[in-house]
Design an enzyme around this catalytic site. Sequence first.
Site, mmCIF file in Angstrom:
data_model
loop_
_atom_site.group_PDB
_atom_site.id
_atom_site.type_symbol
_atom_site.label_atom_id
_atom_site.label_comp_id
_atom_site.label_asym_id
_atom_site.label_seq_id
_atom_site.Cartn_x
_atom_site.Cartn_y
_atom_site.Cartn_z
ATOM 1 N N SER A 263 -32.017 -41.976 3.621
ATOM 2 C CA SER A 263 -33.248 -41.371 4.107
ATOM 3 C C SER A 263 -34.031 -40.814 2.937
ATOM 4 O O SER A 263 -33.499 -40.648 1.842
ATOM 5 C CB SER A 263 -32.918 -40.232 5.077
ATOM 6 O OG SER A 263 -32.389 -39.131 4.359
ATOM 7 N N LYS A 264 -35.294 -40.537 3.189
ATOM 8 C CA LYS A 264 -36.096 -40.006 2.087
ATOM 9 C C LYS A 264 -35.602 -38.624 1.671
ATOM 10 O O LYS A 264 -35.814 -38.183 0.554
ATOM 11 C CB LYS A 264 -37.576 -39.980 2.467
ATOM 12 C CG LYS A 264 -37.919 -39.056 3.607
ATOM 13 C CD LYS A 264 -39.424 -39.068 3.840
ATOM 14 C CE LYS A 264 -39.787 -38.159 5.006
ATOM 15 N NZ LYS A 264 -41.202 -38.247 5.361
#
Length: 508
Positions: A263-264
């Site tokens: 995920s970011k």
Amino acid sequence: MNKKVRVRFAPSPTGGLHLGGVRTVLYNYLFAKQNGGDFIVRIEDTDQTRFVPGAEEYIFNCLAWCGLQPDESPLHGGEYGPYRQSERKPLYRKYAEQLVNEGFAYYAFDTPAELEEMRNSLKTAENPSPQYDATTRMGMKNSLSMPAEEVTAKLANGDNHVVRIKMPSNEKISFTDLIHGEVEFDSSVVDDKVLLKADGMPTYHLAVVVDDYLMKITHAFRGEEWLSSAPVHVLLWKYLFGIEQMPQWAHLPLILGPSGKLSKRDGAKYGFPVFAMNWTDPKTNELVEGFKERGFLPEAFINMLAFLGWNDGSGQELFSIEELVSKFSIGRVHKAGAKFDFEKAKWYNHEWIKKLPASHIAENIKELFAAKNIAVTSDEYFIKVLDLVKDRCTLLTDFYEQSVYFFQSPQQLDTAAVLPKWNAEKSAFFESYCELLHNISSWELSFIENEFKQLAAAKNIKPGELQLPMRIMLVGGKFGPAVFEIASMIGKEETISRIKKALTIFNQ
RNA sequence: GCCGCGUUGGUCAAGAGGUUAAGACGCCUCCCUUUCACGGAGGAAUCACGGGUUCGAGUCCCGUACGUGGUACCA
């Protein structure tokens, strides 16, 4: 018989383009180019509530940086446009209605609140997510459960409604995935997905099938997160255009972060970029770092991405895009998800920096220098410097620290490396050396070095004892190429000046 | 919960019934280098588990465990 290969990347413009997205683009691109086909980018912007300004432009900027240019897209044009689904809106309704007329779909009038109520009231420990499906649809408000007159009236009245697919109750739905092989689902476990939303926009499910058909897509590559909804798409193909028209599917393995799906947030948490280029969310102003800005070469980024889930089996790891085009094969793509390893990513970049000629990266580094107020006056000198320090740079941003002393005298000297062994004899040596340098016949590496060694011998000091201080004087720290090489590069005046300046510091 | 997909060293992975189970990253040691790197030589470390099938299983089958995705009028 053989249709021209046409593949598509279909992002929704809702934010930054992460690793997995770029890899999907890459595999699409490689497959298309290898087969002399077309690579299309279609913007999936059917969810107007998630529209993010700038996101589409950003995606194309990333593709341009990576060198993965589409043959057709909203930006590049093409014969199958428009390439934004929002602009294709009027197109989809007739397919939805065709499905209703043929009994494969139905109108549903339930409000969001009613749907939520259904899910809440039916929710149990064993069934935490009740679905709108064969078991519940007759208890809902739709053209299957309501009298025909009421449905007609509601429709005529313009009441809000959606079109849902009517999933058959006990049918095996299977297809052959290029990566996973035969995949089979039982239709009873998939719900009656909405195909056309109340605002008249299609959902992904309808749009992907209709557009893939209209755009003559032959091979559809997408992330594995789509595998679960593949039976809906298979059915739609069967109902609308015939299963033999369906593109070949390939569901790409997921890219994982240190703890689960990448995920970011992982980027900020573990200190590595997850997007291709810097992305600032226009709403939150939150910046997510990109590989480009971190100092990655597109060649390395692409090479690294290609190997996240694929290899050609030969052991070769460094591939140019041209080599990838010729060697790539979808059949050698892994089934299992791959954990992203930033250390390995940096290794690829380092290898590419070493491999590429300095001239190839010069412009890039020059910009980096300009941002630090270092002016490059001679390209020849600049390239020579780059060649000298390349091996020591893992990221493009490392070039600053590794070569700034070629352009200005060091701001700080690592005195701790010198002072413990510093004495009057060494100081005297450098005083004499400066005089010799001042009168040197030719400012060439061998002369500079010979004078040094002869003087050291004359003064009975080991040259090795003097080289480190000399290095600290010129560079500031314990790093960099051969010290006399550096002296020959920066010139006589500068060399003498740095030695003298350092001497006053060391002798304090 | 249900459904799908997956599981070879810490990570990326080769392998398609018989191998001392490649290679790369990272880590460690040594060499080269009187800096830091580059380069070179070594080292530690793996077939998730349990059953089958087979003369023989990392490779085939079945379970279990674990991971992961889906289960939206999001894509």
